[in-house]
Design a protein around this motif. Structure first.
Motif, PDB file in Angstrom:
ATOM      1  N   LEU A  61      -8.815  12.056  -5.433  1.00 26.87           N
ATOM      2  CA  LEU A  61      -7.706  11.517  -4.657  1.00 26.87           C
ATOM      3  C   LEU A  61      -6.412  12.305  -4.848  1.00 26.87           C
ATOM      4  O   LEU A  61      -5.529  12.265  -3.990  1.00 26.87           O
ATOM      5  N   ALA A  62      -6.267  13.013  -5.945  1.00 30.65           N
ATOM      6  CA  ALA A  62      -4.998  13.658  -6.302  1.00 30.65           C
ATOM      7  C   ALA A  62      -4.397  14.500  -5.175  1.00 30.65           C
ATOM      8  O   ALA A  62      -3.188  14.388  -4.918  1.00 30.65           O
ATOM      9  N   PRO A  63      -5.162  15.331  -4.470  1.00 32.13           N
ATOM     10  CA  PRO A  63      -4.541  16.136  -3.414  1.00 32.13           C
ATOM     11  C   PRO A  63      -3.977  15.321  -2.247  1.00 32.13           C
ATOM     12  O   PRO A  63      -3.102  15.783  -1.528  1.00 32.13           O
ATOM     13  N   LEU A  64      -4.462  14.103  -2.067  1.00 32.11           N
ATOM     14  CA  LEU A  64      -3.984  13.260  -0.973  1.00 32.11           C
ATOM     15  C   LEU A  64      -2.730  12.473  -1.325  1.00 32.11           C
ATOM     16  O   LEU A  64      -1.970  12.085  -0.437  1.00 32.11           O
ATOM     17  N   ALA A  69       1.470   8.359   2.807  1.00 30.64           N
ATOM     18  CA  ALA A  69       2.282   7.673   3.817  1.00 30.64           C
ATOM     19  C   ALA A  69       2.124   8.280   5.209  1.00 30.64           C
ATOM     20  O   ALA A  69       2.455   7.642   6.209  1.00 30.64           O
ATOM     21  N   THR A  70       1.597   9.495   5.292  1.00 36.29           N
ATOM     22  CA  THR A  70       1.458  10.162   6.591  1.00 36.29           C
ATOM     23  C   THR A  70       0.028  10.143   7.120  1.00 36.29           C
ATOM     24  O   THR A  70      -0.202  10.585   8.239  1.00 36.29           O
ATOM     25  N   ILE A  71      -0.920   9.657   6.337  1.00 36.13           N
ATOM     26  CA  ILE A  71      -2.330   9.641   6.755  1.00 36.13           C
ATOM     27  C   ILE A  71      -2.635   8.284   7.385  1.00 36.13           C
ATOM     28  O   ILE A  71      -2.628   7.267   6.690  1.00 36.13           O
ATOM     29  N   PRO A  72      -2.916   8.254   8.689  1.00 29.27           N
ATOM     30  CA  PRO A  72      -3.117   6.959   9.342  1.00 29.27           C
ATOM     31  C   PRO A  72      -4.453   6.298   9.039  1.00 29.27           C
ATOM     32  O   PRO A  72      -4.579   5.081   9.175  1.00 29.27           O
ATOM     33  N   LEU A  73      -5.461   7.083   8.636  1.00 33.95           N
ATOM     34  CA  LEU A  73      -6.784   6.532   8.394  1.00 33.95           C
ATOM     35  C   LEU A  73      -7.468   7.312   7.280  1.00 33.95           C
ATOM     36  O   LEU A  73      -7.440   8.540   7.288  1.00 33.95           O
ATOM     37  N   ILE A  74      -8.043   6.595   6.341  1.00 34.43           N
ATOM     38  CA  ILE A  74      -8.904   7.192   5.325  1.00 34.43           C
ATOM     39  C   ILE A  74     -10.251   6.482   5.414  1.00 34.43           C
ATOM     40  O   ILE A  74     -10.323   5.256   5.316  1.00 34.43           O
ATOM     41  N   GLY A  84     -21.509   2.420  -5.652  1.00 38.21           N
ATOM     42  CA  GLY A  84     -20.297   1.616  -5.673  1.00 38.21           C
ATOM     43  C   GLY A  84     -19.000   2.372  -5.856  1.00 38.21           C
ATOM     44  O   GLY A  84     -17.930   1.762  -5.909  1.00 38.21           O
ATOM     45  N   ARG A  85     -19.054   3.690  -5.930  1.00 35.89           N
ATOM     46  CA  ARG A  85     -17.814   4.450  -6.157  1.00 35.89           C
ATOM     47  C   ARG A  85     -16.800   4.291  -5.028  1.00 35.89           C
ATOM     48  O   ARG A  85     -15.598   4.370  -5.258  1.00 35.89           O
ATOM     49  N   GLY A  86     -17.273   4.023  -3.828  1.00 40.96           N
ATOM     50  CA  GLY A  86     -16.351   3.813  -2.708  1.00 40.96           C
ATOM     51  C   GLY A  86     -15.464   2.597  -2.905  1.00 40.96           C
ATOM     52  O   GLY A  86     -14.299   2.583  -2.497  1.00 40.96           O
ATOM     53  N   TYR A  87     -16.002   1.563  -3.543  1.00 44.31           N
ATOM     54  CA  TYR A  87     -15.200   0.377  -3.863  1.00 44.31           C
ATOM     55  C   TYR A  87     -14.055   0.759  -4.797  1.00 44.31           C
ATOM     56  O   TYR A  87     -12.920   0.311  -4.625  1.00 44.31           O
ATOM     57  N   SER A  88     -14.363   1.589  -5.789  1.00 42.32           N
ATOM     58  CA  SER A  88     -13.335   2.023  -6.740  1.00 42.32           C
ATOM     59  C   SER A  88     -12.263   2.851  -6.049  1.00 42.32           C
ATOM     60  O   SER A  88     -11.064   2.672  -6.316  1.00 42.32           O
ATOM     61  N   LEU A  89     -12.669   3.758  -5.164  1.00 39.83           N
ATOM     62  CA  LEU A  89     -11.684   4.548  -4.428  1.00 39.83           C
ATOM     63  C   LEU A  89     -10.773   3.645  -3.601  1.00 39.83           C
ATOM     64  O   LEU A  89      -9.553   3.841  -3.561  1.00 39.83           O
ATOM     65  N   ALA A  90     -11.358   2.643  -2.953  1.00 36.66           N
ATOM     66  CA  ALA A  90     -10.561   1.717  -2.143  1.00 36.66           C
ATOM     67  C   ALA A  90      -9.554   0.969  -3.006  1.00 36.66           C
ATOM     68  O   ALA A  90      -8.377   0.842  -2.641  1.00 36.66           O
ATOM     69  N   ARG A  91      -9.997   0.457  -4.142  1.00 38.57           N
ATOM     70  CA  ARG A  91      -9.087  -0.285  -5.035  1.00 38.57           C
ATOM     71  C   ARG A  91      -7.965   0.612  -5.545  1.00 38.57           C
ATOM     72  O   ARG A  91      -6.821   0.177  -5.637  1.00 38.57           O
ATOM     73  N   GLY A  95      -4.445  -0.578  -4.460  1.00 35.08           N
ATOM     74  CA  GLY A  95      -3.746  -1.198  -5.581  1.00 35.08           C
ATOM     75  C   GLY A  95      -2.818  -0.277  -6.339  1.00 35.08           C
ATOM     76  O   GLY A  95      -1.636  -0.556  -6.512  1.00 35.08           O
ATOM     77  N   ARG A  96      -3.318   0.834  -6.788  1.00 39.03           N
ATOM     78  CA  ARG A  96      -2.525   1.737  -7.617  1.00 39.03           C
ATOM     79  C   ARG A  96      -1.589   2.618  -6.800  1.00 39.03           C
ATOM     80  O   ARG A  96      -0.456   2.869  -7.191  1.00 39.03           O
ATOM     81  N   HIS A  97      -2.072   3.085  -5.636  1.00 45.43           N
ATOM     82  CA  HIS A  97      -1.299   4.069  -4.876  1.00 45.43           C
ATOM     83  C   HIS A  97      -0.631   3.508  -3.627  1.00 45.43           C
ATOM     84  O   HIS A  97       0.092   4.232  -2.950  1.00 45.43           O
ATOM     85  N   GLY A  98      -0.837   2.245  -3.327  1.00 42.57           N
ATOM     86  CA  GLY A  98      -0.128   1.580  -2.243  1.00 42.57           C
ATOM     87  C   GLY A  98      -0.430   2.078  -0.845  1.00 42.57           C
ATOM     88  O   GLY A  98       0.408   1.962   0.051  1.00 42.57           O
ATOM     89  N   TYR A  99      -1.633   2.595  -0.626  1.00 44.96           N
ATOM     90  CA  TYR A  99      -1.978   3.083   0.705  1.00 44.96           C
ATOM     91  C   TYR A  99      -1.967   1.918   1.695  1.00 44.96           C
ATOM     92  O   TYR A  99      -2.600   0.896   1.479  1.00 44.96           O
ATOM     93  N   ALA A 100      -1.240   2.092   2.809  1.00 42.86           N
ATOM     94  CA  ALA A 100      -1.080   1.019   3.790  1.00 42.86           C
ATOM     95  C   ALA A 100      -1.762   1.294   5.116  1.00 42.86           C
ATOM     96  O   ALA A 100      -1.749   0.440   6.003  1.00 42.86           O
ATOM     97  N   GLY A 101      -2.360   2.462   5.293  1.00 42.94           N
ATOM     98  CA  GLY A 101      -3.034   2.792   6.552  1.00 42.94           C
ATOM     99  C   GLY A 101      -4.399   2.134   6.643  1.00 42.94           C
ATOM    100  O   GLY A 101      -4.799   1.335   5.793  1.00 42.94           O
ATOM    101  N   GLU A 102      -5.123   2.489   7.684  1.00 42.98           N
ATOM    102  CA  GLU A 102      -6.472   1.957   7.881  1.00 42.98           C
ATOM    103  C   GLU A 102      -7.409   2.548   6.843  1.00 42.98           C
ATOM    104  O   GLU A 102      -7.414   3.754   6.610  1.00 42.98           O
ATOM    105  N   LEU A 103      -8.183   1.697   6.210  1.00 40.74           N
ATOM    106  CA  LEU A 103      -9.167   2.118   5.224  1.00 40.74           C
ATOM    107  C   LEU A 103     -10.532   1.683   5.734  1.00 40.74           C
ATOM    108  O   LEU A 103     -10.811   0.489   5.866  1.00 40.74           O
ATOM    109  N   ARG A 104     -11.376   2.668   6.053  1.00 40.14           N
ATOM    110  CA  ARG A 104     -12.641   2.411   6.739  1.00 40.14           C
ATOM    111  C   ARG A 104     -13.837   2.717   5.847  1.00 40.14           C
ATOM    112  O   ARG A 104     -13.904   3.772   5.231  1.00 40.14           O
ATOM    113  N   ALA A 105     -14.795   1.803   5.805  1.00 37.36           N
ATOM    114  CA  ALA A 105     -16.077   2.024   5.123  1.00 37.36           C
ATOM    115  C   ALA A 105     -17.067   2.568   6.145  1.00 37.36           C
ATOM    116  O   ALA A 105     -17.241   1.982   7.218  1.00 37.36           O
TER     117      ALA A 105
END
Length: 151
Positions: A61-64, A69-74, A84-91, A95-105
């Motif tokens: 995640l570090a490079p992102l 704030a400029t990425i509309p969808l991840i 289950g690693r995708g769940y951890s990335l989402a959290r 939670g930690r990085h405050g991403y507010a855009g669309e998060l798609r599984a």
């Protein structure tokens, strides 16, 4: 155009998914979802409002982070439903990085996972092709969450 679940309903997906070997050359007005490495390599020349990123479970995640704030969808790809690693990335993103855009599984996403994916922070879902679309929305009502009581 494929369909996905977003905000409790089925909608047409207006984003085009690119694999790692495809060059990001959007048609006018087109929205692209690029692999993280491709997005990083081409970021300065991309229309930020029309470019999303897809992550594999082992992507960093570090490079992102400076650009969240400029990425509309991840989109987070689940190669198999048992990964289950995708769940951890989402959290981490929510939670930690405050991403507010669309998060798609995306990927091997099953109806039985939808409620838990939503709890982890996902707000849109591309079901695996063999999943019963008409039953999928009911998945969000399968469980009722209540905090543990002390007693």
């Amino acid at each position: 155009m494929s369909r996905l679940i977003r905000e409790g309903q089925f909608i047409d997906d207006c984003w085009r998914w690119l694999d790692a070997d495809e060059a990001p050359a959007p048609a006018p007005g087109e929205r692209l979802i690029l692999p993280s490495a491709v997005w990083q390599a081409h970021r300065p020349g991309l229309d930020a409002a029309r470019t999303g990123v897809w992550l594999a479970p082992d992507d960093d995640l570090a490079p992102l982070l400076p650009w969240l704030a400029t990425i509309p969808l991840i989109a987070i790809r689940f190669p198999v439903f048992t990964d289950g690693r995708g769940y951890s990335l989402a959290r981490l993103l929510r939670g930690r990085h405050g991403y507010a855009g669309e998060l798609r599984a995306v990927g091997d996403v099953l109806r039985d996972q939808l409620y838990f994916l939503q709890r982890a922070g996902f707000d849109s879902f591309a079901l695996r092709a063999d999943q019963p679309a008409e039953e999928a929305l009911a998945a969000f009502r399968d469980y009722r969450w209540a905090p543990f009581s002390r007693g």
